[in-house]
Scaffold this motif. Structure first.
Motif, PDB file in Angstrom:
ATOM      1  N   PHE A  86       0.562  -1.015   0.046  1.00  0.00           N
ATOM      2  CA  PHE A  86       0.121   0.255  -0.014  1.00  0.00           C
ATOM      3  C   PHE A  86       0.522   1.070   0.170  1.00  0.00           C
ATOM      4  O   PHE A  86       0.198   2.322   0.309  1.00  0.00           O
ATOM      5  CB  PHE A  86      -1.034   0.325   1.349  1.00  0.00           C
ATOM      6  N   MET A  87       1.768   0.950  -0.903  1.00  0.00           N
ATOM      7  CA  MET A  87       2.934   1.876  -0.028  1.00  0.00           C
ATOM      8  C   MET A  87       3.929   2.584  -1.207  1.00  0.00           C
ATOM      9  O   MET A  87       3.861   0.994  -2.306  1.00  0.00           O
ATOM     10  CB  MET A  87       3.643   2.216   0.931  1.00  0.00           C
ATOM     11  N   ASP A  88       4.999   3.669  -1.437  1.00  0.00           N
ATOM     12  CA  ASP A  88       5.470   3.714  -2.903  1.00  0.00           C
ATOM     13  C   ASP A  88       6.701   2.579  -2.736  1.00  0.00           C
ATOM     14  O   ASP A  88       6.951   2.059  -1.400  1.00  0.00           O
ATOM     15  CB  ASP A  88       6.663   4.909  -3.020  1.00  0.00           C
ATOM     16  N   PRO A  89       7.214   1.560  -3.516  1.00  0.00           N
ATOM     17  CA  PRO A  89       8.729   0.580  -3.289  1.00  0.00           C
ATOM     18  C   PRO A  89       9.447   1.239  -2.870  1.00  0.00           C
ATOM     19  O   PRO A  89      10.201   2.378  -3.241  1.00  0.00           O
ATOM     20  CB  PRO A  89       9.055   0.255  -4.572  1.00  0.00           C
ATOM     21  N   VAL A  90      10.352   0.534  -1.999  1.00  0.00           N
ATOM     22  CA  VAL A  90      11.864   1.616  -1.123  1.00  0.00           C
ATOM     23  C   VAL A  90      12.772   0.610  -1.987  1.00  0.00           C
ATOM     24  O   VAL A  90      12.787  -0.575  -2.028  1.00  0.00           O
ATOM     25  CB  VAL A  90      11.611   0.686  -0.118  1.00  0.00           C
ATOM     26  N   THR A  91      13.927   1.645  -2.437  1.00  0.00           N
ATOM     27  CA  THR A  91      14.610   1.535  -3.008  1.00  0.00           C
ATOM     28  C   THR A  91      15.815   2.018  -1.818  1.00  0.00           C
ATOM     29  O   THR A  91      16.664   2.218  -1.620  1.00  0.00           O
ATOM     30  CB  THR A  91      15.409   2.578  -4.356  1.00  0.00           C
ATOM     31  N   THR A  92      17.219  -0.084  -1.731  1.00  0.00           N
ATOM     32  CA  THR A  92      18.284   0.305  -0.928  1.00  0.00           C
ATOM     33  C   THR A  92      19.209  -0.205  -1.781  1.00  0.00           C
ATOM     34  O   THR A  92      18.992  -1.591  -2.290  1.00  0.00           O
ATOM     35  CB  THR A  92      17.850  -0.495   0.820  1.00  0.00           C
ATOM     36  N   VAL A  93      20.613   0.304  -1.351  1.00  0.00           N
ATOM     37  CA  VAL A  93      21.618   0.021  -2.511  1.00  0.00           C
ATOM     38  C   VAL A  93      22.183  -1.816  -1.142  1.00  0.00           C
ATOM     39  O   VAL A  93      21.834  -2.000  -0.773  1.00  0.00           O
ATOM     40  CB  VAL A  93      23.446   1.327  -1.582  1.00  0.00           C
ATOM     41  N   CYS A  94      22.577  -2.254  -2.622  1.00  0.00           N
ATOM     42  CA  CYS A  94      22.303  -4.011  -2.182  1.00  0.00           C
ATOM     43  C   CYS A  94      23.900  -3.817  -1.481  1.00  0.00           C
ATOM     44  O   CYS A  94      24.837  -3.237  -1.348  1.00  0.00           O
ATOM     45  CB  CYS A  94      23.054  -4.388  -3.686  1.00  0.00           C
TER      46      CYS A  94
END
Length: 750
Positions: free
Chosen positions: A567-575
């Protein structure tokens, strides 16, 4: 001096900055100068703007923070006295087909209110004039003004029958499901060619009836046209199998809505008039004409609405956008136009004590209009705001209360503060920028005389008034004129389209759709780099591709992990496994001259040119990058992060050694320091020497002076433009022309 009046920065090491400490005065216009890649943006955008917005975002609840963009903490020891910042950059205004100049500037909302208040006959509240609201939108096109039409005939081979594969769509190939449905219906003779079908048989195949729109026949077939309309236009395209998106795009055409004729609104909304004009007619008008019409509205009930509209229109006109209309789609605006539209939006703001940050606000502006924009910058400052500007244009730099010059060069040869002080002091500072501000570019002493021309006849697209002009070959031509005069319409939309087989368009549009593209992949030397590593270590070259065997197993070579939240925007994290490098540990363990693949991709073009001195193919591509003014760009930088001007120069690097082409460049000096403009002009001149034709759309007077031939479009913008007002050499322009551009060309030589 109270330090509260300054933004204090200590120990800044962001990107290429060398432990910089700065005191930037507040409530002043501060212009940051220096060559491309020197570190200006690292101070202004990556540090001041990012930290200000990061700290602002921390004041919101966790739920809202999750939906806001993430800003990394800059690499700085100390930063104090920041205020809330607004970044006004050159990113194009996104928006869909419903987004117009009117909706983005909020002027259309005010106009709707005006019509609901005093329009005759009375139709309803403001929502009844909105093409985004069911109350106001045209029922046929749902307020878009265009409808999609399907043309299937390119997919039907007239010389084939059903048994020979007449319909060239995968589902209709001989023996496939839909082929069987149609051929077993008993309605068609299977060996009869399409060209021999009667009108009734054709309608039966296309519409499942003996005439278009008629009743279905007994042995029911849907009709290929009806079926494809359902699948394509109603977007249920999963059934279509492997038909490529590009192929489908050739079948679907946008046409004007037959009911509202592109006006987007329903009949009731269109019937309502103010000052004898419908709302659609007001939205069609250029902003100058619209302002005149609104000034004549005297109804006291509308006084405040008309007053605010006239104020907004005046700002738009003053900043050099008089030729726009409210119904212009926002996606069609250039980066410079989009930036000026954003600036106008903030001019009406009641906020003070803000920091406004501009990225080259003079981009795409004729010298005539630059002073209008600087007037708006001054008024922002005078309201008690801090105005930080990254800029190369002399006219903008000269209005600064303080100039901060970063350099001396790009990449790791930059990152130092060379000068801080007044514009007058900059001129005697001896820095590259100071010297460039003083330099006088002379007119080209011996322009080439064109012998051959390509004709353009009776061009009438957009605001062009039946223009006929001859475009010279084998010379360097500059096409100039104020913004909105019709330069791009003439050269890009007419000339480049007419001679598409010969023209190479080198513009500022995004280079590619994939997020994995870099200068090394785009210019085609990444394979050669991987081969060097592979040969040196006796392993497979695929090990050095993050799209293949060398990919980090955790992120599959993307460098980041995307967590989808329902229900929220996707979260992008550095690998975490590869630290964003995209490569596996095994790939990183192999070296070439002491560097692994990631070290090599981090190198700038200039460093790599020396590093690969013995590899002619790689060195040639890197020399081209240096030659087009991109020595600081790293080999692995994603192309999606480049500015418009950088993208254009990467494309130019690809074509440097070709012959016999006609190159069309759209403002190639965008984002270039004055000292680099000379290098790019030398490069373009070299292209002409090698037998090419170069046509440059440009406002920069230093570029104009070095042309062989000039085509000036005008006399002004919008409806007062659209004519060729001068053709000839720069010297002839100085001697005999009275156009707006000619006046500024003479002024630049004073």
């Amino acid at each position: 001096m109270s330090h509260q009046n300054h933004i204090l920065i200590q120990g800044l090491c962001q990107n290429n900055l060398k432990n910089v400490s700065l005191e930037i005065p507040k409530e002043k216009i501060v212009v940051f100068t220096g060559v491309s890649g020197s570190g200006k943006s690292s101070i202004v955008f990556d540090t001041i703007a990012a930290e200000s917005q990061r700290q602002m975002n921390e004041t919101y609840s966790a739920f809202i923070r999750g939906r806001l963009p993430k800003f990394e903490k800059p690499k700085v020891e100390k930063i104090e006295n920041l205020s809330a910042s607004v970044v006004i950059d050159q990113s194009r205004l996104g928006g869909n087909a419903r987004s117009t100049v009117g909706t983005i500037s909020d002027m259309y909302a005010a106009l709707r209110l005006l019509y609901s208040r005093i329009g005759q006959p009375y139709v309803g509240t403001a929502s009844y004039f909105s093409f985004n609201d069911p109350n106001g939108m045209c029922p046929e096109c749902s307020g878009i003004g265009k409808v999609m039409e399907l043309d299937l005939l390119p997919m039907i081979n007239p010389e084939k029958s059903w048994n020979e594969g007449m319909v060239d769509l995968p589902a209709f190939h001989v023996g496939n499901w839909y082929w069987k449905q149609y051929t077993s219906s008993g309605l068609f003779t299977l060996d009869k060619k399409w060209q021999d079908y009667s009108e009734q048989e054709k309608n039966l195949l296309l519409y499942g009836a003996t005439e278009p729109g008629g009743k279905r026949v007994v042995k029911q077939v849907e009709g290929i046209h009806n079926m494809m309309s359902r699948l394509l236009l109603k977007r249920d395209s999963a059934e279509l199998g492997e038909v490529s998106a590009n192929r489908l795009a050739t079948l679907v055409h946008q046409t004007e809505c037959p009911l509202c004729h592109g006006k987007r609104l329903n009949a009731a909304a269109l019937s309502c008039k103010v000052a004898s004009y419908g709302i659609d007619e007001m939205c069609e008008m250029e902003l100058t004409k619209l302002r005149e019409v609104l000034k004549a509205v005297t109804d006291p009930r509308a006084y405040s609405i008309v007053d605010s509209l006239i104020t907004s229109l005046t700002r738009m006109i003053d900043i050099g956008l008089p030729y726009l209309s409210l119904n212009r789609e926002s996606s069609s605006l250039s980066g410079g136009e989009a930036q000026r539209l954003k600036l106008v939006r903030y001019m009406g703001s009641a906020l003070t004590g803000m920091t406004y940050i501009f990225d080259e606000p003079s981009t795409g502006m004729h010298p005539r209009d630059v002073h209008r924009m600087t007037k708006l910058l001054r008024s922002l400052r005078d309201k008690g705001n801090t105005v930080l500007v990254v800029e190369h244009d002399k006219d903008v730099i000269s209005i600064a209360d303080e100039v901060i010059d970063v350099g001396p060069l790009a990449g790791r040869n930059g990152g130092r503060i060379l000068f801080q002080g007044s514009y007058e002091a900059l001129l005697t500072s001896g820095t590259l920028t100071g010297n460039a501000m003083l330099a006088q570019t002379p007119l080209k002493p011996k322009p080439r005389i064109p012998q051959e021309f390509l004709p353009v006849r009776n061009a009438s697209i957009h605001n062009l008034k039946n223009v006929s002009v001859d475009i010279p070959l084998h010379v360097l031509t500059v096409v100039t004129g104020v913004a909105g005069s019709g330069k791009s319409s003439l050269i890009r939309d007419v000339f480049a389209a007419q001679y598409a087989d010969r023209v190479v368009l080198v513009d500022q549009s995004p280079v590619t759709a994939t997020g994995r593209s870099t200068p090394a992949t785009f210019l085609g030397f990444f394979d050669a780099i991987r081969k060097q590593l592979a040969d040196e270590n006796g392993v497979d070259a695929a090990l050095f591709s993050f799209n293949s065997k060398g990919a980090c197993p955790a992120c599959k070579g993307r460098g980041a992990l995307v967590t989808e939240l329902v229900f929220m925007d996707p979260v992008t994290t550095v690998c975490e496994a590869c630290g964003g490098s995209r490569y596996s540990d095994k790939a990183l363990s192999y070296l070439y001259h002491g560097k692994n693949i990631v070290d090599i991709l981090k190198m700038s073009a200039e460093e790599a040119e020396a590093f690969f001195a013995e590899c002619p193919k790689i060195r040639k591509a890197l020399s081209a990058m240096v030659a087009v003014g991109l020595p600081y760009l790293s080999l692995g930088q994603p192309l999606s992060t480049l500015s418009g001007g950088e993208r254009q120069r990467v494309k130019l690097a690809k074509y440097l050694d070709q012959k016999g082409n006609i190159y069309v460049l759209d403002e190639p000096t965008t984002g270039l320091h004055a000292s680099d403009v000379q290098a790019v002009m030398k490069l373009l001149d070299g292209l002409v020497q090698r037998g090419n034709t170069v046509i440059v759309i440009e406002h920069n007077m230093d570029v104009l002076k070095q042309a062989d031939y000039v085509i000036d479009v005008g006399p002004d913008g919008g409806t007062t433009g659209g004519e060729v007002v001068f053709t000839g050499t720069p010297q002839e322009m100085v001697d005999s022309s009275e156009t707006i551009t000619a006046r500024y060309l003479r002024k630049s030589m004073a």
